[in-house]
Scaffold this motif. Structure first.
Motif, mmCIF file in Angstrom:
data_model
loop_
_atom_site.group_PDB
_atom_site.id
_atom_site.type_symbol
_atom_site.label_atom_id
_atom_site.label_comp_id
_atom_site.label_asym_id
_atom_site.label_seq_id
_atom_site.Cartn_x
_atom_site.Cartn_y
_atom_site.Cartn_z
ATOM 1 N N ALA A 205 33.816 30.241 -50.532
ATOM 2 C CA ALA A 205 32.769 29.264 -51.452
ATOM 3 C C ALA A 205 33.511 28.056 -51.143
ATOM 4 N N PRO B 6 29.210 27.844 -47.243
ATOM 5 C CA PRO B 6 27.681 27.786 -47.911
ATOM 6 C C PRO B 6 27.619 27.931 -49.925
ATOM 7 N N VAL B 7 26.521 27.307 -50.656
ATOM 8 C CA VAL B 7 26.537 27.246 -51.514
ATOM 9 C C VAL B 7 26.248 28.807 -51.894
ATOM 10 N N TRP B 8 25.376 29.507 -51.219
ATOM 11 C CA TRP B 8 24.904 31.056 -51.418
ATOM 12 C C TRP B 8 26.175 31.684 -51.772
ATOM 13 N N ALA B 9 27.143 31.373 -51.252
ATOM 14 C CA ALA B 9 28.646 32.011 -50.917
ATOM 15 C C ALA B 9 28.917 32.677 -52.085
ATOM 16 N N TRP B 10 28.623 31.747 -53.374
ATOM 17 C CA TRP B 10 29.657 31.536 -54.924
ATOM 18 C C TRP B 10 28.428 33.266 -55.400
ATOM 19 N N ILE B 11 27.146 33.899 -54.696
ATOM 20 C CA ILE B 11 26.726 34.938 -54.828
ATOM 21 C C ILE B 11 28.321 36.069 -54.936
#
Length: 63
Positions: A24, A29-34
Motif C-alpha cells: 500500500a 491499491p487502497v484495499w492493501a491497507w487491510i
C-alpha cells in the motif's frame, strides 16, 4: 482477552500484514491497507473472529 493466535499463525499474520502495508505504501491499491488487521491480530495474539467460530491456534497449556 485470552490469547488464541499462536505459533506459525502469528508469524504468518505479521508477515502478511507487513507485506500488504508495504504494498500500500509503495503505490498498491487502497484495499492493501487491510494488512493492518492481520498485523494487529498477530502482534496482539488475539483474533476476534476465532471465538465466534470456536477456533484457537494456541497450544493447550497444562497446569
Amino acid at each position: 482477552m485470552k490469547s488464541n493466535v499462536g505459533g506459525i499463525d502469528k508469524i504468518l499474520r505479521i508477515v502478511a500484514g507487513i507485506a500488504l502495508i508495504a504494498w500500500a505504501l509503495t503505490g498498491g491499491p487502497v484495499w492493501a491497507w487491510i494488512g493492518i488487521v492481520p498485523l494487529a491480530t498477530g502482534l496482539m495474539g488475539w483474533c476476534p473472529l476465532y471465538p465466534l467460530i470456536g477456533l484457537s491456534t494456541c497450544p493447550l497449556k497444562k497446569d
